[in-house]
Enzyme design. Sequence first.
Site, PDB file in Angstrom:
ATOM      1  N   ASP A  55       3.040  -0.880  -1.934  1.00  0.00           N
ATOM      2  CA  ASP A  55       3.124  -0.670  -0.499  1.00  0.00           C
ATOM      3  C   ASP A  55       4.555  -0.987  -0.073  1.00  0.00           C
ATOM      4  O   ASP A  55       4.919  -2.146   0.109  1.00  0.00           O
ATOM      5  CB  ASP A  55       2.112  -1.577   0.218  1.00  0.00           C
ATOM      6  CG  ASP A  55       2.127  -1.356   1.726  1.00  0.00           C
ATOM      7  OD1 ASP A  55       3.103  -0.736   2.224  1.00  0.00           O
ATOM      8  OD2 ASP A  55       1.194  -1.812   2.401  1.00  0.00           O
ATOM      9  N   LYS A  67       7.409   3.076   8.577  1.00  0.00           N
ATOM     10  CA  LYS A  67       8.477   2.408   9.331  1.00  0.00           C
ATOM     11  C   LYS A  67       9.781   3.205   9.332  1.00  0.00           C
ATOM     12  O   LYS A  67       9.881   4.176  10.065  1.00  0.00           O
ATOM     13  CB  LYS A  67       8.653   0.985   8.799  1.00  0.00           C
ATOM     14  CG  LYS A  67       7.297   0.225   8.798  1.00  0.00           C
ATOM     15  CD  LYS A  67       7.336  -1.131   9.375  1.00  0.00           C
ATOM     16  CE  LYS A  67       5.999  -1.821   9.275  1.00  0.00           C
ATOM     17  NZ  LYS A  67       5.677  -2.694  10.374  1.00  0.00           N
ATOM     18  N   TYR A 126      -0.424  -7.472   3.692  1.00  0.00           N
ATOM     19  CA  TYR A 126      -1.014  -6.602   4.721  1.00  0.00           C
ATOM     20  C   TYR A 126      -0.765  -5.157   4.352  1.00  0.00           C
ATOM     21  O   TYR A 126       0.366  -4.779   4.027  1.00  0.00           O
ATOM     22  CB  TYR A 126      -0.379  -6.910   6.083  1.00  0.00           C
ATOM     23  CG  TYR A 126      -0.931  -6.089   7.228  1.00  0.00           C
ATOM     24  CD1 TYR A 126      -2.253  -6.212   7.625  1.00  0.00           C
ATOM     25  CD2 TYR A 126      -0.117  -5.202   7.929  1.00  0.00           C
ATOM     26  CE1 TYR A 126      -2.763  -5.465   8.692  1.00  0.00           C
ATOM     27  CE2 TYR A 126      -0.620  -4.456   8.999  1.00  0.00           C
ATOM     28  CZ  TYR A 126      -1.939  -4.596   9.372  1.00  0.00           C
ATOM     29  OH  TYR A 126      -2.439  -3.863  10.429  1.00  0.00           O
TER      30      TYR A 126
END
Length: 411
Positions: free
Chosen positions: A224, A252, A131
């Site tokens: 990522d 995050k 994702y």
Amino acid sequence: MDLLPGGVNSPVRAMRAIGRNPVFVARGSGARLYDVDGTEYVDWISSWGPLILGHAHPAVVEAVNDAAANGLTFGAPTEAEVELAAEVVRRVPSAEMVRMTSSGTEAAMSAIRVARAATGRDAIVKFRGAYHGHSDGLLADAGSGLATQGIPASPGVTAAQARDTIVVEWNDRAGVEAALASEPVAAIVAEPYPANMGLVPPRDGFLEFLREAATATGALLVFDEVITGFRVGPGGVQARVGVTPDLTLLGKVLGGGLPAAAYAGRRHLMELVAPAGEVYQAGTLSGNPLAVAAGLATLGLLDGAAYDRLASTTDALAAGLAAAARECGVPVQVQHTTGLLTVFFSRAPVTNFTEASACDTAAYGAWCRKLLERGVYPPASQFEAWFPSLAHGDDDVERTVEAAAAAFEAL
Ligand SMILES: Cc1ncc(COP(=O)(O)O)c(C=O)c1O
């Protein structure tokens, strides 16, 4: 349910996959979460990654309060943004320059725009079950919330956008080679430790192989590290394994619990970004003072000792969960690394998304429901990771393992 689609503002918060309604949260403190009815939970999702220090850490709250008192947002650069960029460059090997965004989704789609501009190519290679946010071209076989809800690809994505994305199974060298041979590829985009199909580490040498394959074919390698960035170690997976991508996505932990993300990379690539170059990308709240303050306060506490502690908490949790399952005769695979863990209801180790999808998700769901009944909040999906934090102590691990044993027993 009347006002919010599915009762939530982001699909993974719903608990449909485990057959119940979401928990409505009142507050959090350290490793504990309290719902609106006053029930206390040991929280293992840590807001899906940002809260590496736990809820409402005093140093982060103080930094945010101080920043807020000086103004919420300016739409002009601040010294703190430069400080945060310097901290990223110090920690992350591939980062020579940094552009902040408000979400990982923006960081991913913008980095791909840079990769396309730099290479003059359109296609990208991504991995099944990985994702990278919800931009159109990245939603194919995107794991995470889509896998949880059983959505293979989102309606609303045009054929043209889907055509530019080549999807390959994780850990499949031949698949990567075939994709790179099929057409000129702008970028291979990978979570270096995928955590959105559950945690599925790379096979030995796979990240090195991706680096070599990208270089050999003129594609860029994009890691990522939105989840892994400041979680598996101070400089992410790339610093830990010594494989340096061309571009890196961060998020995050970078925002310490407030909206912040970034893409970073080699100077000659980042200088393509406007206004240094012509690749356009912008954001009203990018690098906003509150998120930058929270990020700086968080990173300031993440030294070597912190990662040692996070590793030992994760190890203890993994060992406890595996032992509890073994004693109850429930076949699971507990896959973990520093700060990340997944309990796969599978008889064999999980090495890709096809294997993750073959897990016994009904048993996982039943087990999660029992954990919640016993005051432990796990990710309500087989395709997500647990996020241990520095606020989790021995008592949290003990309480969780006890609840897990009872829940395994009840299956
Ligand atoms: C690896 C990865 N990349 C990108 C994203 C997207 O980030 P955001 O939710 O901030 O848009 C996520 C979100 O979970 C993620 O896990």
